[in-house]
Design an enzyme around this catalytic site. Structure first.
Site, PDB file in Angstrom:
ATOM      1  N   VAL B  14     -33.008 190.741 -16.222  1.00  0.00           N
ATOM      2  CA  VAL B  14     -34.417 190.861 -15.827  1.00  0.00           C
ATOM      3  C   VAL B  14     -34.605 190.516 -14.347  1.00  0.00           C
ATOM      4  O   VAL B  14     -35.210 191.280 -13.590  1.00  0.00           O
ATOM      5  CB  VAL B  14     -35.283 189.933 -16.708  1.00  0.00           C
ATOM      6  N   VAL B  15     -34.088 189.365 -13.922  1.00  0.00           N
ATOM      7  CA  VAL B  15     -34.307 188.932 -12.542  1.00  0.00           C
ATOM      8  C   VAL B  15     -33.470 189.770 -11.566  1.00  0.00           C
ATOM      9  O   VAL B  15     -33.960 190.208 -10.524  1.00  0.00           O
ATOM     10  CB  VAL B  15     -33.996 187.426 -12.365  1.00  0.00           C
ATOM     11  N   SER B  17     -32.516 192.840 -11.848  1.00  0.00           N
ATOM     12  CA  SER B  17     -33.160 194.143 -11.660  1.00  0.00           C
ATOM     13  C   SER B  17     -34.335 194.034 -10.699  1.00  0.00           C
ATOM     14  O   SER B  17     -34.562 194.922  -9.879  1.00  0.00           O
ATOM     15  CB  SER B  17     -33.671 194.676 -13.004  1.00  0.00           C
ATOM     16  N   GLU B 191     -38.055 184.145 -26.949  1.00  0.00           N
ATOM     17  CA  GLU B 191     -36.796 184.733 -27.378  1.00  0.00           C
ATOM     18  C   GLU B 191     -36.650 184.674 -28.894  1.00  0.00           C
ATOM     19  O   GLU B 191     -37.386 183.949 -29.568  1.00  0.00           O
ATOM     20  CB  GLU B 191     -35.640 184.004 -26.698  1.00  0.00           C
ATOM     21  N   LYS B 206     -36.588 171.783 -15.906  1.00  0.00           N
ATOM     22  CA  LYS B 206     -37.374 172.004 -14.692  1.00  0.00           C
ATOM     23  C   LYS B 206     -37.923 170.694 -14.146  1.00  0.00           C
ATOM     24  O   LYS B 206     -37.984 170.490 -12.928  1.00  0.00           O
ATOM     25  CB  LYS B 206     -38.496 172.999 -14.991  1.00  0.00           C
TER      26      LYS B 206
END
Lengths: 430, 430
Positions: B14-15, B17, B191, B206
């Site tokens: 995803v990232v 691309s 997911e 995070k």
């Protein structure tokens, strides 16, 4: 231990005092970031003996600008005196003496930013102004570094704390504009002469800076359409609430293809818009980028320590660049010819309040007029009539500004209309 | 025209691309920023023939990591493959080959950040990871550059979009946890195995990164207290609404003097807290600095293009540093020994829901117990009794976690209590 880096201040008002305080209180943080300390070497003031909010060694104060500008010990000059002409002259002199300059002066940057940046570039100096927009919010850095690879389409901001405070009081406590302004003045959120704030000029200057950074064009103050809040009526704010709309003074910088619009105007935001819940003296800037989508930066738009935090972030960056030998590399050069979006290409919804004669067919003739102009209504509110007159509030679907202005002209000729009380732009899917 | 700078990608999900797309679509912006173009030289994938969302020249793809890591043409390696062990190995190899590294991998940075940074420093390379927290929000940059001179006291964040989406659905549409999760899975926000998100582990990673950057201490994942949302009941969310409290999964990084607390937990926020109105899959991080006060950064916490925007901002910074010859200078070195805040020094309000026997004096005995522990109530809600039982909801005034946990133990012994249904931390002046 490395030698401290010396900075010189021009001005010791609200922001200048904050800078002094941060340099004192956060010396450890600065040491850690820079591997050396930062000290204030000289401060230009108008009156050395004046009583001040902070304690400061009088030997640091001077009334002679050359003690700062021509001081060989000073590497970074921090301009926090405000005003335009003297500030401009001093900053030019500092840059020509190869000193890096940090300023919080939005008026100056809006008016003379390109000239000052060119001078800085020629002298291999940094010129930073993070504090000029959004006070303590790390906003310019977010735009110019964080979204560097993106193409920004829209910047919408609550960039004036005074007016946001007044509007919040009006909306939440039902105060009149005059009462809310007076309260703001008592609390120090508004100045004795509030014109620059309430008429939108302060916001306009900030939008010039944001538009230049976002769109890389030579936007000037005169390109900004400005409307303030001094004529706002509580009536509209209350009707807005019934329609789930919140009134804010919004600065817009919008790009359509390569045409741009920069404006400041009272605007109704739908309650779900991220800016709608920004209250009191807070600022927030909403940025829409082609790739990143919606982001928002929120924080204190003014105040001594918040603004000084932004000033010091620039000072630290300039010093880091000095230590690395890479000053004078970061300027926003215009790369597009400025072209303003004409009113037939500026689309939004509109809120409109009409005072109409309460006669049969009144509403039909109004809706007929809009219909012929291809403007349809999303919401309609009609109040019970009083003394033969009723109030009609409509929120239109999206239409061009030209089209809407056209409708406003034609409305005036309509027999059933007593007065067009007000109209406002509406944003955020009302 | 200067020669293009070549980057190599590890991963094309995803990232990855999104990075390809930005490099293609925003080449003009990159040219303008860097005075030269950026091109993708090689992309490591697992399967060259796999069908992909984007069009890409197959000659760019390779299944051999050395085509990226040992490629002399590649200056910057972008790791967007995810996972920990291989990513760590490849990044170490890239750094040792003097390539700058940009990664979006929060798991890796939370677990091995210090080791990787040390390797980067030794090799004079940049290692940036803006995209690892808050997706497209320029957040780490805001913390480390924008608030550089400040002393950050608290970071409170909605840093997981999946759980925020689920909680928004529960609160706004009255959906059960299970239904909201299923909807999130259908939309691709969650997911197939949602454990890492819903149990708070993703948020915890995070918060480790944010806490290290904010407090300059060696926070590890095991220091984070984590509680997820999988056991949340709609009942509490509905009661919360009546009390003007909004349920969010909040990551905390708080500093009291030099003691810190890092935790992730379902938390009731008062409606006026800036984080309370952050909905759907959006992320936002609220930062409280000693000087700046309250600021907030809001935006898309995930998604292909937003995350790629953050990745590319790092790539641009690394390339700028290369052109200036100043890579490898920006690392957060711990400078405080880590010391965790004990539970008697962690203060907050609490929400508590009890199922009690509906008998005379029931409430008196409960309030007596709290009274003896010096915990007072700010708000009380008692529902009409049903089958001899009533529900009591209280919101306490501020008290220490130790004190509150103590009260929970003693409540269990109280005759009139049927069950302690739930309790949550409350933040933001309930």
């Amino acid at each position: 231990m490395e030698k401290d880096v010396s900075i010189g201040l021009l001005g010791l008002g609200v922001v200048g005092s904050g800078v002094i305080k941060i340099v004192e209180d956060h010396q450890e943080e600065l040491q850690h970031q820079l591997g050396r300390g930062v000290k204030v070497e000289k401060v230009l003031v108008r009156d050395i003996e004046k009583a001040r909010q902070i304690e400061i060694d009088h030997r640091l104060l001077t009334t002679n600008c050359e003690d700062v500008l021509a001081n060989p010990d000073i590497d970074v000059v921090v301009e926090v005196m405000g005003g335009v002409e003297n500030a401009r002259k001093y900053i030019l002199e500092a840059l020509q003496a190869k000193k890096h300059v940090v300023t919080a002066n939005k008026d100056l940057i809006a008016l003379h930013g390109p000239e000052l940046e060119e001078t800085a570039r020629q002298n291999g100096c940094d010129l930073f102004y993070e504090a000029s927009v959004g006070g303590g919010i790390p906003l310019l850095r977010g735009l110019s570094d964080g979204l560097v690879s993106d193409r920004i389409q829209q910047v919408m901001g609550i960039v004036n704390g005074t007016t946001n405070y007044i509007l919040t009081k009006m909306a939440k406590e039902g105060q009149s504009y005059e009462d809310a302004l007076q309260k703001a003045q008592e609390l120090g959120f508004a100045e004795a002469d509030p014109t620059a704030d309430v008429e939108g000029l302060d916001a306009a200057r900030k939008m010039v800076i944001l538009a230049r950074l976002s769109f890389f064009t030579n936007v000037e103050l005169e390109d900004v359409e400005v409307e303030g809040i001094s004529k706002l009526s509580l009536t509209d704010i209350e009707y807005g609430k019934k329609l789930d709309l919140t009134m804010k003074l919004i600065g817009f910088a919008n790009r359509h293809n390569n045409q741009i619009e920069v404006s400041v105007q009272p605007t109704f935001l739908s309650k779900s818009h991220p800016l709608a819940s920004v209250n009191d003296e807070y600022n927030a800037v909403y940025v829409n980028g082609e790739a990143v989508g919606e982001t928002m930066f929120y924080g204190p738009g003014a105040g001594s320590l918040p603004t000084a935090t932004a000033v010091m972030s620039d000072v630290v960056e300039a010093i880091k660049n000095m230590l690395l030998g890479v000053n004078g590399k970061k300027f926003v050069k215009p790369r597009f010819e400025k072209e303003l979006t004409p009113s037939d290409k500026r689309f939004s919804q509109f809120y409109l309040r009409l005072h109409v004669k309460d006669e049969i067919g009144a509403f039909a003739s109004i809706s007929d007029l809009f219909n012929r102009l291809d403007i349809s209504f999303e919401r309609i509110l009609q109040t019970p009539s009083e003394k033969g007159f009723a109030e009609i509030i409509v929120v239109t679907h999206k239409t061009s500004l030209e089209n809407f202005q056209n409708a406003m002209k034609k409305l005036d000729e309509l027999q059933v209309i007593d007065t067009v009380e007000s109209y406002f732009r509406v944003e955020g899917d009302a």
